[in-house]
Write a protein that holds these residues in place. Structure first.
Motif, mmCIF file in Angstrom:
data_model
loop_
_atom_site.group_PDB
_atom_site.id
_atom_site.type_symbol
_atom_site.label_atom_id
_atom_site.label_comp_id
_atom_site.label_asym_id
_atom_site.label_seq_id
_atom_site.Cartn_x
_atom_site.Cartn_y
_atom_site.Cartn_z
ATOM 1 N N LYS A 182 14.736 -15.269 17.370
ATOM 2 C CA LYS A 182 14.284 -13.752 17.531
ATOM 3 C C LYS A 182 14.880 -13.013 16.099
ATOM 4 O O LYS A 182 13.774 -12.104 15.572
ATOM 5 N N SER A 183 15.816 -13.190 15.844
ATOM 6 C CA SER A 183 16.531 -12.412 14.659
ATOM 7 C C SER A 183 15.743 -12.981 13.349
ATOM 8 O O SER A 183 15.233 -11.746 12.355
ATOM 9 N N VAL A 184 15.644 -14.012 13.018
ATOM 10 C CA VAL A 184 15.000 -14.616 11.996
ATOM 11 C C VAL A 184 13.438 -14.285 11.765
ATOM 12 O O VAL A 184 12.916 -13.891 10.689
ATOM 13 N N ILE A 185 12.609 -14.303 13.029
ATOM 14 C CA ILE A 185 11.334 -13.893 12.909
ATOM 15 C C ILE A 185 11.136 -12.564 13.064
ATOM 16 O O ILE A 185 10.254 -12.039 12.161
ATOM 17 N N ASP A 186 11.981 -11.619 13.810
ATOM 18 C CA ASP A 186 11.996 -10.288 13.376
ATOM 19 C C ASP A 186 12.096 -9.914 11.906
ATOM 20 O O ASP A 186 11.430 -8.984 11.431
ATOM 21 N N ILE A 233 3.674 -13.972 9.724
ATOM 22 C CA ILE A 233 4.159 -15.255 9.379
ATOM 23 C C ILE A 233 2.886 -16.332 9.438
ATOM 24 O O ILE A 233 2.168 -16.124 10.403
ATOM 25 N N ASP A 234 2.777 -16.933 8.315
ATOM 26 C CA ASP A 234 1.412 -17.772 8.614
ATOM 27 C C ASP A 234 1.523 -19.240 8.978
ATOM 28 O O ASP A 234 0.800 -19.795 9.282
ATOM 29 N N ILE A 235 2.917 -19.906 8.525
ATOM 30 C CA ILE A 235 3.134 -21.106 8.554
ATOM 31 C C ILE A 235 4.669 -21.429 9.296
ATOM 32 O O ILE A 235 5.628 -20.491 8.900
ATOM 33 N N LEU A 236 4.591 -22.015 10.182
ATOM 34 C CA LEU A 236 5.994 -22.727 10.690
ATOM 35 C C LEU A 236 6.040 -24.106 10.722
ATOM 36 O O LEU A 236 5.422 -24.884 10.943
ATOM 37 N N MET A 278 8.180 -22.212 18.469
ATOM 38 C CA MET A 278 6.513 -21.866 18.549
ATOM 39 C C MET A 278 6.449 -20.724 19.615
ATOM 40 O O MET A 278 5.574 -19.889 19.235
ATOM 41 N N ARG A 279 7.331 -20.733 20.587
ATOM 42 C CA ARG A 279 7.284 -19.446 21.647
ATOM 43 C C ARG A 279 7.482 -18.285 20.934
ATOM 44 O O ARG A 279 6.714 -17.050 20.928
ATOM 45 N N GLU A 280 8.386 -18.226 19.800
ATOM 46 C CA GLU A 280 8.652 -17.026 19.077
ATOM 47 C C GLU A 280 7.712 -16.427 18.172
ATOM 48 O O GLU A 280 7.350 -15.389 17.700
ATOM 49 N N VAL A 281 7.008 -17.456 17.464
ATOM 50 C CA VAL A 281 5.981 -17.486 16.405
ATOM 51 C C VAL A 281 4.613 -17.151 16.859
ATOM 52 O O VAL A 281 3.937 -16.303 16.233
ATOM 53 N N LEU A 282 4.283 -17.652 18.048
ATOM 54 C CA LEU A 282 2.808 -17.717 18.464
ATOM 55 C C LEU A 282 2.399 -16.315 18.651
ATOM 56 O O LEU A 282 1.348 -16.040 18.076
ATOM 57 N N PRO A 283 3.071 -15.400 19.268
ATOM 58 C CA PRO A 283 2.455 -13.980 19.533
ATOM 59 C C PRO A 283 1.934 -13.288 18.147
ATOM 60 O O PRO A 283 1.219 -12.579 17.874
ATOM 61 N N HIS A 284 2.816 -13.561 16.991
ATOM 62 C CA HIS A 284 2.372 -13.153 15.739
ATOM 63 C C HIS A 284 1.403 -13.608 14.999
ATOM 64 O O HIS A 284 0.428 -12.849 14.613
ATOM 65 N N MET A 285 1.196 -14.954 15.385
ATOM 66 C CA MET A 285 -0.059 -15.616 14.644
ATOM 67 C C MET A 285 -1.508 -15.394 15.473
ATOM 68 O O MET A 285 -2.261 -15.153 15.163
ATOM 69 N N ILE A 286 -1.072 -15.318 16.855
ATOM 70 C CA ILE A 286 -2.476 -14.815 17.784
ATOM 71 C C ILE A 286 -2.683 -13.668 17.435
ATOM 72 O O ILE A 286 -4.033 -13.238 17.260
ATOM 73 N N ALA A 287 -1.696 -12.609 17.043
ATOM 74 C CA ALA A 287 -2.276 -11.249 16.704
ATOM 75 C C ALA A 287 -3.090 -11.353 15.681
ATOM 76 O O ALA A 287 -3.995 -10.197 15.484
ATOM 77 N N ARG A 288 -2.992 -11.972 14.573
ATOM 78 C CA ARG A 288 -3.783 -11.997 13.347
ATOM 79 C C ARG A 288 -4.850 -13.065 13.568
ATOM 80 O O ARG A 288 -5.448 -13.333 12.509
ATOM 81 N N ARG A 289 -5.001 -13.991 14.523
ATOM 82 C CA ARG A 289 -5.853 -14.905 14.925
ATOM 83 C C ARG A 289 -5.632 -15.862 13.825
ATOM 84 O O ARG A 289 -6.853 -16.252 13.224
ATOM 85 N N GLN A 290 -4.635 -16.449 13.322
ATOM 86 C CA GLN A 290 -4.397 -17.181 12.246
ATOM 87 C C GLN A 290 -3.027 -18.006 12.211
ATOM 88 O O GLN A 290 -2.169 -17.064 12.442
#
Length: 242
Positions: A65-69, A78-81, A116-128
């Motif tokens: 959470k800290s790193v993604i935030d 964030i485009d790529i994980l 993936m659980r931490e990153v996906l909401p940010h990717m979904i919000a931008r739809r990419q």
């Protein structure tokens, strides 16, 4: 430089050394806006590197959470994980203890779920977004040791397919990458017998180099693979071909 990642923001785990480090340096050379390397190890020879090295224990929710935030705060996206962090133990099932099993699965598999659980909401919000989960050829074929490691790497294939199926409609691509024998610090303890068997079993009769895995990760992460999701890319010198 082709700039295949121009403007992209990428997080790569286990990227202080080995193939993860090669991925991070290659991604920066390919024009990424930012490449963040998350690891519990201290990176070496960082002079001249544009990679942003941060501490990330992939087994801890708070670290993720800290790193993604921090990435979102600084870069807005964030485009790529690339989930590359991993460990290996060579014990067969009868020598595998509960502690050993839990440790390998925590680092090699559960960390991918956490990321993936931490990153996906940010990717979904931008739809990419593009997710590359690094598995192994031992996620596709049997090996007479490394019981916990093989269990984790086999599961990575299907959790990647699951995310691809679930979130393709959200513009997210998710693929697994399956290296064969790559010369990295993680493989230094496998022993000469295993090393010889892997080299002799490959069609190219040599070990792979970290940059060869890095180029495969670059392809899957980039827009060149924009119509590729839910697949498994093998980079093994032909080991599994026969």
């Amino acid at each position: 430089m082709v700039e295949r990642l121009k403007g992209k923001v990428a997080l790569i785990t286990g990227a202080a050394r080995g193939q993860g480090r090669e991925m991070a340096e290659l991604f920066t050379r390919e024009g990424a806006e930012a490449v963040i390397a998350g690891d519990i190890l201290e990176p070496e020879q960082t002079d001249g590197s544009s990679v942003d090295f941060v501490r990330l224990d992939v087994t801890k929710d708070d670290d993720w959470k800290s790193v993604i935030d921090g990435i979102i705060l600084k870069h807005g996206k964030i485009d790529i994980l690339v989930n590359n962090a991993g460990i290996v133990l060579y014990e067969p099932i009868l020598q595998t203890t509960n502690v050993m099993w839990d440790r390998v699965l925590d680092v090699d598999l559960k960390s991918i779920f956490r990321g993936m659980r931490e990153v996906l909401p940010h990717m979904i919000a931008r739809r990419q977004g593009s997710i590359v989960n690094v598995a192994s050829i031992w996620g596709l074929a049997g090996v007479p040791s490394a019981h916990a490691y093989q269990a984790a790497k086999g599961a990575i294939l299907n959790v990647s397919k699951n995310v691809a199926v679930t979130h393709g409609q959200d513009g997210i691509r998710c693929n697994s990458l399956h290296p064969g024998y790559i010369v990295t610090p993680m493989n230094k303890d496998q022993g000469p017998v295993i090393e010889a068997a892997l080299i002799n079993g490959s069609l190219l009769k040599r070990a792979g180099q970290p940059i060869e895995t890095a180029y495969a990760a670059l392809f899957l992460a980039s827009d060149e693979a924009s119509y590729i999701t839910g697949t498994s890319l093998v980079v093994d010198g032909g080991y599994l071909a026969p």
